[in-house]
Design a protein around this motif. Sequence first.
Motif, PDB file in Angstrom:
ATOM      1  N   SER A 251       0.855  -1.249  -0.127  1.00 14.05           N
ATOM      2  CA  SER A 251      -0.134  -0.069  -0.144  1.00 14.05           C
ATOM      3  C   SER A 251       0.673   1.407  -0.027  1.00 14.05           C
ATOM      4  N   LEU A 252       2.202   1.065   0.566  1.00  8.59           N
ATOM      5  CA  LEU A 252       3.013   2.232   0.556  1.00  8.59           C
ATOM      6  C   LEU A 252       3.504   2.684  -0.787  1.00  8.59           C
ATOM      7  N   TYR A 253       3.646   1.747  -1.817  1.00 12.45           N
ATOM      8  CA  TYR A 253       4.108   1.931  -3.190  1.00 12.45           C
ATOM      9  C   TYR A 253       3.085   1.383  -4.334  1.00 12.45           C
ATOM     10  N   PRO A 254       2.182   1.928  -4.472  1.00 11.37           N
ATOM     11  CA  PRO A 254       1.092   1.624  -5.331  1.00 11.37           C
ATOM     12  C   PRO A 254       1.537   1.362  -6.854  1.00 11.37           C
ATOM     13  N   ASP A 255       2.830   2.160  -6.984  1.00  8.92           N
ATOM     14  CA  ASP A 255       3.207   2.123  -8.590  1.00  8.92           C
ATOM     15  C   ASP A 255       4.458   1.338  -8.398  1.00  8.92           C
ATOM     16  N   GLY A 256       4.783   0.617  -7.447  1.00  9.35           N
ATOM     17  CA  GLY A 256       5.998  -0.230  -7.519  1.00  9.35           C
ATOM     18  C   GLY A 256       7.269   0.396  -6.885  1.00  9.35           C
ATOM     19  N   THR A 257       8.138  -0.461  -6.598  1.00  8.78           N
ATOM     20  CA  THR A 257       9.383   0.234  -5.983  1.00  8.78           C
ATOM     21  C   THR A 257      10.200  -0.862  -6.322  1.00  8.78           C
ATOM     22  N   TYR A 258      11.550  -0.643  -5.637  1.00 11.72           N
ATOM     23  CA  TYR A 258      12.816  -1.461  -5.758  1.00 11.72           C
ATOM     24  C   TYR A 258      13.118  -1.504  -4.153  1.00 11.72           C
ATOM     25  N   TYR A 259      13.466  -2.806  -3.477  1.00 11.87           N
ATOM     26  CA  TYR A 259      13.705  -2.949  -2.335  1.00 11.87           C
ATOM     27  C   TYR A 259      15.203  -3.379  -2.390  1.00 11.87           C
ATOM     28  N   TYR A 260      16.218  -2.661  -1.674  1.00 12.28           N
ATOM     29  CA  TYR A 260      17.483  -2.814  -1.819  1.00 12.28           C
ATOM     30  C   TYR A 260      18.034  -3.664  -0.465  1.00 12.28           C
ATOM     31  N   SER A 261      17.261  -3.554   0.734  1.00 11.72           N
ATOM     32  CA  SER A 261      17.931  -4.307   1.840  1.00 11.72           C
ATOM     33  C   SER A 261      16.999  -4.454   2.997  1.00 11.72           C
ATOM     34  N   LEU A 262      17.054  -5.693   3.770  1.00 15.27           N
ATOM     35  CA  LEU A 262      16.307  -5.806   4.943  1.00 15.27           C
ATOM     36  C   LEU A 262      17.150  -6.226   5.920  1.00 15.27           C
ATOM     37  N   GLU A 263      16.925  -5.312   7.043  1.00 16.93           N
ATOM     38  CA  GLU A 263      17.670  -5.539   8.397  1.00 16.93           C
ATOM     39  C   GLU A 263      16.668  -5.594   9.775  1.00 16.93           C
ATOM     40  N   ALA A 264      17.019  -6.679  10.169  1.00 22.17           N
ATOM     41  CA  ALA A 264      16.197  -6.784  11.443  1.00 22.17           C
ATOM     42  C   ALA A 264      17.020  -6.760  12.885  1.00 22.17           C
ATOM     43  N   THR A 265      16.449  -5.969  13.610  1.00 24.25           N
ATOM     44  CA  THR A 265      17.021  -5.948  15.132  1.00 24.25           C
ATOM     45  C   THR A 265      15.924  -6.626  15.947  1.00 24.25           C
ATOM     46  N   PRO A 266      16.004  -6.782  17.211  1.00 24.11           N
ATOM     47  CA  PRO A 266      14.996  -7.600  18.148  1.00 24.11           C
ATOM     48  C   PRO A 266      13.759  -6.922  18.159  1.00 24.11           C
ATOM     49  N   GLU A 267      13.681  -5.607  17.932  1.00 22.97           N
ATOM     50  CA  GLU A 267      12.461  -4.691  17.853  1.00 22.97           C
ATOM     51  C   GLU A 267      11.937  -4.108  16.667  1.00 22.97           C
ATOM     52  N   LYS A 268      12.777  -4.013  15.664  1.00 16.38           N
ATOM     53  CA  LYS A 268      12.551  -3.351  14.436  1.00 16.38           C
ATOM     54  C   LYS A 268      12.980  -4.170  13.102  1.00 16.38           C
ATOM     55  N   LEU A 269      11.986  -3.884  12.104  1.00 13.64           N
ATOM     56  CA  LEU A 269      12.513  -4.446  10.823  1.00 13.64           C
ATOM     57  C   LEU A 269      12.632  -3.153   9.950  1.00 13.64           C
ATOM     58  N   VAL A 270      13.969  -3.039   9.181  1.00 14.80           N
ATOM     59  CA  VAL A 270      14.060  -1.905   8.520  1.00 14.80           C
ATOM     60  C   VAL A 270      14.211  -2.005   7.005  1.00 14.80           C
ATOM     61  N   ILE A 271      13.867  -1.526   6.022  1.00 14.33           N
ATOM     62  CA  ILE A 271      13.777  -1.762   4.779  1.00 14.33           C
ATOM     63  C   ILE A 271      14.340  -0.493   3.864  1.00 14.33           C
ATOM     64  N   ALA A 272      15.234  -0.780   3.215  1.00 15.75           N
ATOM     65  CA  ALA A 272      15.695   0.455   2.166  1.00 15.75           C
ATOM     66  C   ALA A 272      14.949  -0.043   0.960  1.00 15.75           C
ATOM     67  N   SER A 273      14.268   1.098   0.433  1.00 13.79           N
ATOM     68  CA  SER A 273      13.501   0.947  -0.762  1.00 13.79           C
ATOM     69  C   SER A 273      13.943   2.047  -1.673  1.00 13.79           C
ATOM     70  N   GLN A 274      13.147   2.237  -2.876  1.00 13.24           N
ATOM     71  CA  GLN A 274      13.475   3.236  -3.745  1.00 13.24           C
ATOM     72  C   GLN A 274      13.245   4.901  -2.856  1.00 13.24           C
ATOM     73  N   ASN A 275      14.210   5.528  -2.569  1.00 15.23           N
ATOM     74  CA  ASN A 275      14.138   6.926  -1.945  1.00 15.23           C
ATOM     75  C   ASN A 275      13.658   6.871  -0.576  1.00 15.23           C
ATOM     76  N   TYR A 276      13.423   5.558   0.312  1.00 11.59           N
ATOM     77  CA  TYR A 276      12.996   5.649   1.437  1.00 11.59           C
ATOM     78  C   TYR A 276      13.401   4.660   2.339  1.00 11.59           C
ATOM     79  N   ALA A 277      13.636   4.765   3.663  1.00 15.72           N
ATOM     80  CA  ALA A 277      13.957   3.708   4.667  1.00 15.72           C
ATOM     81  C   ALA A 277      12.525   3.592   5.560  1.00 15.72           C
ATOM     82  N   ASP A 278      11.842   2.520   5.484  1.00 17.63           N
ATOM     83  CA  ASP A 278      10.916   2.144   6.252  1.00 17.63           C
ATOM     84  C   ASP A 278      11.341   1.195   7.337  1.00 17.63           C
ATOM     85  N   VAL A 279      10.500   1.506   8.613  1.00 15.90           N
ATOM     86  CA  VAL A 279      10.815   1.037   9.920  1.00 15.90           C
ATOM     87  C   VAL A 279       9.585   0.262  10.410  1.00 15.90           C
ATOM     88  N   TYR A 280       9.427  -0.916  10.687  1.00 13.99           N
ATOM     89  CA  TYR A 280       8.314  -1.550  11.064  1.00 13.99           C
ATOM     90  C   TYR A 280       8.726  -2.220  12.524  1.00 13.99           C
TER      91      TYR A 280
END
Length: 465
Positions: A251-280
Amino acid sequence: MKRSGLFPVCFFIALSSQAQIPVGAWRDHLSYRQAFRLADAGDRMFCATSGSLFYYNRNDHSVSKISTVNGLHDIDLNTIAFDNVNNRLIAGYKNGNIDLITAERIMNIPDIFLKSGLTNKTINHIHIRGNLAYLSCSFGIAVLNPDKQEIKDTYYLGPGGSPAEVFAVTTNDDFIFAATGSGIFKAPLDNPNLVDFSVWSRISDIPNSTEKFTSLAWFGGKLFAVYHGSGTRNDHIYYSDNDQWKELGSSLYPDGTYYYSLEATPEKLVIASQNYADVYDSGLRLVRHSWTGDPRHALIDKEDIIWTADHYHGIIRENPQTGRDTILPDGPSNNDAFLAYSAAGKIFITAGGLSSAWGNLYNLPCVHIFDGSKWQSWTDYEARDAINVIAKPNEPDNLYVATWGYGIIYLENLQKKTVYTPANSSLQTIIPGDYCRVYGMAFDRNMNLWVTNSGVSNPISVLSA
């Protein structure tokens, strides 16, 4: 096999361009802008770039460079990872070479580099578990024992146990997972015979199960995987949830995107996408959606600061309290270099180029300028292949830039003032249209600029003073 370079802890000092360089010593003048991987070492943040390696010291806020000049054993880094338990950085190269960096020395482990029978030995990713490092390589998984400085095992995951590229590895308490060009494979982590291809199985129920996956993370008891689809911006993140696969972030990228990396800490998931860093967070709620330029890798530290390796700006750091800033060693804007020229105490480097057949490389026309202490760069987006540069006599800030196919560009104080082409000069085009190749340039005693115009009937032109 291994090689060891003994470098005391003081090699981790900043190679400032203002520092006094002894006669006969070398220093690098590399661009560190094109960053692609970070490694958090607590008091230091390491960053791998197309130039080499640098790190930011959180304690004194200094920026230090590490290259072949002061310890690395190779060029063309491709990935890094920090072993926090044993306080060492592992660096993997495109040719399979490995450097192990500690506070006391840099040790080289060339086992993969020297291995015969493999045409491609690129190390794509490093996953550290315990005292082992799992290297995702262009031929499979190489298991590195850093303590013994040797490759312990190699796992081939292609058909029948043949070589096949692995892009990432992750583990949980029970399994090892590998992202490949033909799906995700897993095997029991405690199996003593992981070199046997038959103990590995493909995860068959994930969408696009036989296609390319490029990144993996184990977070909150779930496997997360980046599927790299064909076409433009066609990446997807799938995760396992109660034996079902779901998609994250669509839902964040309805026109699609590229995902470059996934990184996990015990509490958070960090995603590097095209132009953004998303934290869950652990409930997969989006808690940060941060614009960060053009990230290739993203991390979050214990202070909630997002760090990204940016394709154009080195490290971008986003502190939720103080905002965003950039961390970057001084240097030219890129590592392209064709010709060097000096005038009035400055060095000028053109960043164009020619093919072996004297054709274009179509590099953006760029001139790097070093005044003895700092670099600056000029780039134009309307031409290509700057191959020569000359300063006006007694006016070192006013430059003529020769291009291969796009005439001569005249700069005043690094601002484009005029472009000389067949339309406004005696220069000629080699083919119908406007393709004007200029290389040689020289001033005579009367301040006239003489130039060579390649492949035309009148190959010498002069711009009168």
